[in-house]
Design a protein around this motif. Structure first.
Motif, PDB file in Angstrom:
ATOM      1  N   CYS A   1       0.811  -1.211   0.000  1.00  0.00           N
ATOM      2  CA  CYS A   1       0.000   0.000   0.000  1.00  0.00           C
ATOM      3  C   CYS A   1       0.849   1.267   0.000  1.00  0.00           C
ATOM      4  N   GLN A   2       2.071   1.158  -0.437  1.00  0.00           N
ATOM      5  CA  GLN A   2       2.917   2.338  -0.596  1.00  0.00           C
ATOM      6  C   GLN A   2       2.602   2.983  -1.946  1.00  0.00           C
ATOM      7  N   ILE A   3       1.417   3.584  -2.023  1.00  0.00           N
ATOM      8  CA  ILE A   3       0.907   4.111  -3.291  1.00  0.00           C
ATOM      9  C   ILE A   3       1.304   5.572  -3.456  1.00  0.00           C
ATOM     10  N   GLN A   4       1.933   5.872  -4.568  1.00  0.00           N
ATOM     11  CA  GLN A   4       2.318   7.252  -4.880  1.00  0.00           C
ATOM     12  C   GLN A   4       1.262   7.959  -5.729  1.00  0.00           C
ATOM     13  N   LYS A   5       0.544   7.176  -6.529  1.00  0.00           N
ATOM     14  CA  LYS A   5      -0.449   7.766  -7.427  1.00  0.00           C
ATOM     15  C   LYS A   5      -1.553   6.758  -7.691  1.00  0.00           C
ATOM     16  N   ILE A   6      -2.787   7.235  -7.699  1.00  0.00           N
ATOM     17  CA  ILE A   6      -3.959   6.402  -7.985  1.00  0.00           C
ATOM     18  C   ILE A   6      -4.565   6.861  -9.297  1.00  0.00           C
ATOM     19  N   ASN A   7      -4.995   5.921 -10.101  1.00  0.00           N
ATOM     20  CA  ASN A   7      -5.622   6.221 -11.386  1.00  0.00           C
ATOM     21  C   ASN A   7      -7.030   5.652 -11.444  1.00  0.00           C
ATOM     22  N   ALA A   8      -7.886   6.280 -12.241  1.00  0.00           N
ATOM     23  CA  ALA A   8      -9.211   5.724 -12.532  1.00  0.00           C
ATOM     24  C   ALA A   8      -9.021   4.634 -13.585  1.00  0.00           C
ATOM     25  N   LEU A   9      -9.393   3.415 -13.243  1.00  0.00           N
ATOM     26  CA  LEU A   9      -9.083   2.255 -14.074  1.00  0.00           C
ATOM     27  C   LEU A   9     -10.246   1.852 -14.967  1.00  0.00           C
ATOM     28  N   GLN A  10      -9.894   1.436 -16.175  1.00  0.00           N
ATOM     29  CA  GLN A  10     -10.838   0.849 -17.119  1.00  0.00           C
ATOM     30  C   GLN A  10     -10.578  -0.653 -17.188  1.00  0.00           C
ATOM     31  N   PRO A  11     -11.543  -1.452 -17.686  1.00  0.00           N
ATOM     32  CA  PRO A  11     -11.274  -2.877 -17.868  1.00  0.00           C
ATOM     33  C   PRO A  11     -10.092  -3.083 -18.814  1.00  0.00           C
ATOM     34  N   GLN A  12      -9.265  -4.088 -18.513  1.00  0.00           N
ATOM     35  CA  GLN A  12      -8.089  -4.338 -19.338  1.00  0.00           C
ATOM     36  C   GLN A  12      -8.244  -5.587 -20.197  1.00  0.00           C
ATOM     37  N   TYR A  13      -8.995  -6.575 -19.708  1.00  0.00           N
ATOM     38  CA  TYR A  13      -9.158  -7.816 -20.453  1.00  0.00           C
ATOM     39  C   TYR A  13     -10.639  -8.043 -20.763  1.00  0.00           C
ATOM     40  N   LYS A  14     -10.886  -8.618 -21.907  1.00  0.00           N
ATOM     41  CA  LYS A  14     -12.255  -8.882 -22.351  1.00  0.00           C
ATOM     42  C   LYS A  14     -12.348 -10.324 -22.843  1.00  0.00           C
ATOM     43  N   ILE A  15     -13.291 -11.080 -22.279  1.00  0.00           N
ATOM     44  CA  ILE A  15     -13.482 -12.471 -22.664  1.00  0.00           C
ATOM     45  C   ILE A  15     -14.876 -12.626 -23.260  1.00  0.00           C
ATOM     46  N   GLN A  16     -14.940 -12.898 -24.546  1.00  0.00           N
ATOM     47  CA  GLN A  16     -16.204 -12.997 -25.273  1.00  0.00           C
ATOM     48  C   GLN A  16     -16.661 -14.450 -25.326  1.00  0.00           C
ATOM     49  N   SER A  17     -17.941 -14.677 -25.123  1.00  0.00           N
ATOM     50  CA  SER A  17     -18.521 -16.011 -25.242  1.00  0.00           C
ATOM     51  C   SER A  17     -19.849 -15.909 -25.975  1.00  0.00           C
TER      52      SER A  17
ATOM     53  N   ASP B   1      -2.555  -4.342 -10.707  1.00  0.00           N
ATOM     54  CA  ASP B   1      -2.388  -2.916 -10.458  1.00  0.00           C
ATOM     55  C   ASP B   1      -2.176  -2.672  -8.958  1.00  0.00           C
ATOM     56  N   ASP B   2      -1.354  -1.673  -8.650  1.00  0.00           N
ATOM     57  CA  ASP B   2      -1.017  -1.384  -7.251  1.00  0.00           C
ATOM     58  C   ASP B   2      -2.251  -1.146  -6.387  1.00  0.00           C
ATOM     59  N   GLN B   3      -3.271  -0.533  -6.963  1.00  0.00           N
ATOM     60  CA  GLN B   3      -4.475  -0.250  -6.179  1.00  0.00           C
ATOM     61  C   GLN B   3      -5.153  -1.529  -5.701  1.00  0.00           C
ATOM     62  N   PHE B   4      -5.314  -2.498  -6.615  1.00  0.00           N
ATOM     63  CA  PHE B   4      -5.962  -3.752  -6.252  1.00  0.00           C
ATOM     64  C   PHE B   4      -5.065  -4.592  -5.348  1.00  0.00           C
ATOM     65  N   GLN B   5      -3.743  -4.499  -5.546  1.00  0.00           N
ATOM     66  CA  GLN B   5      -2.832  -5.203  -4.656  1.00  0.00           C
ATOM     67  C   GLN B   5      -2.934  -4.648  -3.238  1.00  0.00           C
ATOM     68  N   CYS B   6      -3.111  -3.337  -3.130  1.00  0.00           N
ATOM     69  CA  CYS B   6      -3.277  -2.703  -1.820  1.00  0.00           C
ATOM     70  C   CYS B   6      -4.571  -3.161  -1.155  1.00  0.00           C
ATOM     71  N   ALA B   7      -5.648  -3.165  -1.910  1.00  0.00           N
ATOM     72  CA  ALA B   7      -6.955  -3.549  -1.359  1.00  0.00           C
ATOM     73  C   ALA B   7      -7.093  -5.049  -1.185  1.00  0.00           C
ATOM     74  N   GLY B   8      -6.221  -5.830  -1.838  1.00  0.00           N
ATOM     75  CA  GLY B   8      -6.332  -7.285  -1.755  1.00  0.00           C
ATOM     76  C   GLY B   8      -7.594  -7.789  -2.417  1.00  0.00           C
ATOM     77  N   ALA B   9      -7.908  -7.246  -3.605  1.00  0.00           N
ATOM     78  CA  ALA B   9      -9.167  -7.582  -4.268  1.00  0.00           C
ATOM     79  C   ALA B   9      -8.987  -7.592  -5.777  1.00  0.00           C
ATOM     80  N   ALA B  10      -9.918  -8.223  -6.454  1.00  0.00           N
ATOM     81  CA  ALA B  10     -10.000  -8.210  -7.913  1.00  0.00           C
ATOM     82  C   ALA B  10     -11.390  -7.727  -8.297  1.00  0.00           C
ATOM     83  N   PHE B  11     -11.520  -7.215  -9.526  1.00  0.00           N
ATOM     84  CA  PHE B  11     -12.782  -6.611  -9.940  1.00  0.00           C
ATOM     85  C   PHE B  11     -13.064  -6.968 -11.389  1.00  0.00           C
ATOM     86  N   LEU B  12     -14.316  -7.288 -11.677  1.00  0.00           N
ATOM     87  CA  LEU B  12     -14.710  -7.608 -13.050  1.00  0.00           C
ATOM     88  C   LEU B  12     -16.149  -7.195 -13.300  1.00  0.00           C
ATOM     89  N   ARG B  13     -16.514  -7.212 -14.585  1.00  0.00           N
ATOM     90  CA  ARG B  13     -17.869  -6.843 -15.004  1.00  0.00           C
ATOM     91  C   ARG B  13     -18.405  -7.888 -15.985  1.00  0.00           C
TER      92      ARG B  13
END
Length: 461
Positions: free
Chosen positions: A28-44, A56-68
């Motif tokens: 959590c030694q974060i110097q800068k936070i960014n507004a993140l967009q989805p990076q990977y897309k899996i089509q079915s 990303d450092d933000q998710f590593q700090c929070a200990g979480a993953a996020f998807l849509r």
């Protein structure tokens, strides 16, 4: 000699523990936070999954993953389970959710009579399955770690779900990689592409597949007491539909009409004695998008609604909570910090200027957050939001079952709790100015914007 060896071992253990703690804190030694967009897309065949980079450092700090997830009409997200708990929010649409837990009774059943062709005798065929439930836009959905689950879009439009996976949860005995174990289909047949950068295999999110593929066909045939051809179907080798599949004729399941009574029952029985809910009967959803259920409501500024273990008891098991916020044009959410959790903010509509400040007094984020973007607010970092011209709506996920917020301004803020003389001496202002700082804001959390800051404001909140 034995004492020396024991002392050496103790020093090694202490050094290892200290090093591990430093590594954990270093995340959590974060110097800068960014507004993140989805990076990977899996089509079915039945929809698409977009994932945000968990490295990303933000998710590593929070200990979480996020998807849509975007699930098409009459399509099914195949049964799967994860190594850590999930908390989802229905951004759009409606659907059916099934959570399968071994040992829970099959309380939903139906019967159908038919005639045997050979004997002309009536025969009754039955389907039994565990409890399933309907959900709609604005619902928070809780899924325990290791609980197999499936989701079907039963509505007339696309179903959009955003999902937080709490990879740092104590129940997860693996690493911090978000793992999903499928129980059907051929998930790897979906087309994956990285949306922002050239393809990098080592950062591939879709490290999942059908677990039946690893078993010998003969073993599966014996386990299910079926022939080899049927056992091969379980492995889904020739299935090219991906992890979401379309069901043209619609899904036929046993489900009572959706009336919202479950929600009302839960809210009327919050004072439980601990015996009413088991893992088999626990409510797993709560709507946080209904203005009439808002915890904080200001007709000129917006509203804020929470879901925690007091309103949805299963969240105490998951150690997670959530909140839904709506700000009208130029309205402000009071500067605040969360006392006991990280917060993952997902913008559902509009935009807002958002500022996040760390312990060094530096703004690690000072930018606009737009619809579809994610921003992580680390524990105890101060944050403020001001809606743009079109207003701002968001959902936030907290890494604590009862997230505690501490506001800096407003009627119930920490500033209001300070004696006037402390304010005078701390900020080198006159007593009159100190009283203005302390009493000018009469609202609690949501402030109307665009007015003169020098006059006290009166609100219904």
């Amino acid at each position: 000699m034995a004492k020396i060896c024991l002392l050496s071992l103790s020093l090694v253990l202490l050094f290892s523990l200290s090093f591990a703690q430093q590594q954990l804190k270093g995340q959590c030694q974060i110097q800068k936070i960014n507004a993140l967009q989805p990076q990977y897309k899996i089509q079915s065949e039945g929809g698409v999954t977009e994932s945000y980079d968990y490295n990303d450092d933000q998710f590593q700090c929070a200990g979480a993953a996020f998807l849509r997830h975007t699930i098409y009409r009459r399509s099914l997200l195949l049964p799967s389970y994860t190594s850590s708990p999930l908390l989802a929010y229905a951004v759009k649409g409606s659907g059916i959710l099934g959570i399968m837990i071994s040992g829970c009774p099959e309380t939903f059943e139906s019967s159908q009579e038919s005639q045997q062709e050979s004997h002309g005798q009536g025969q009754r065929f039955r389907d039994r399955h565990q409890k399933i439930g309907n959900f709609r836009q604005g619902d928070i959905i809780a899924v325990p770690a290791g609980a197999a689950h499936w989701i079907y879009n039963s509505g007339n439009e696309e179903l959009v779900l955003v999902v937080l996976q709490d990879t740092s949860n104590n129940v997860n005995q693996l690493d911090d990689i978000p793992r999903r174990f499928f129980l059907a289909g051929n998930p790897r047949s979906g087309q994956e592409q990285e949306q922002q950068q050239p393809w990098q295999p080592e950062k591939q999110y879709s490290r999942f597949d059908n677990v039946f593929k690893g078993f010998a066909v003969q073993v599966l045939a014996e386990a299910f007491n079926v022939d080899l051809e049927t056992a091969k179907k379980l492995q889904g080798e020739n299935d090219q539909r991906g992890h979401m599949v379309n069901i043209e004729q619609g899904l036929q399941v046993i489900s009572p009409p959706f009336t919202g009574e479950e929600q009302q029952y839960g809210e009327q029985n919050r004072r439980a004695n601990g015996l009413e809910e088991t893992i088999c009967t626990a409510r797993v959803r709560q709507n946080i998008d209904n203005p009439s259920r808002a915890d904080i409501y200001n007709p000129r500024a917006g509203r804020f609604t929470t879901a925690n273990s007091l309103t949805l008891p299963i969240l105490s098991f998951l150690q997670l909570s959530a909140a839904r916020g709506v700000l009208h044009r130029k309205a402000i959410m009071s500067p605040h910090w969360y006392m006991n959790c990280h917060t993952i903010v997902y913008a559902t509509k509009g935009n807002a200027r958002m500022q996040i400040v760390d312990n060094r007094g530096q703004a690690v984020f000072d930018d606009t957050i737009q619809e579809g973007q994610v921003v992580v607010v680390p524990h105890n970092f101060a944050v403020v939001k001001q809606a743009g011209d079109q207003g701002f709506e968001w959902v936030e996920f907290n890494t604590n079952e009862n997230a505690m917020i501490n506001t800096i301004s407003g009627r119930t803020s920490s500033f209001r709790g300070l004696p006037v003389d402390v304010i005078v001496n701390a900020y080198q202002v006159s007593r009159k100015v100190a009283e203005q700082l302390k009493f000018n804001r009469q609202e609690t959390l949501i402030f109307s914007g665009g007015e003169s800051s020098g006059q006290p404001r009166v609100s219904s909140v």
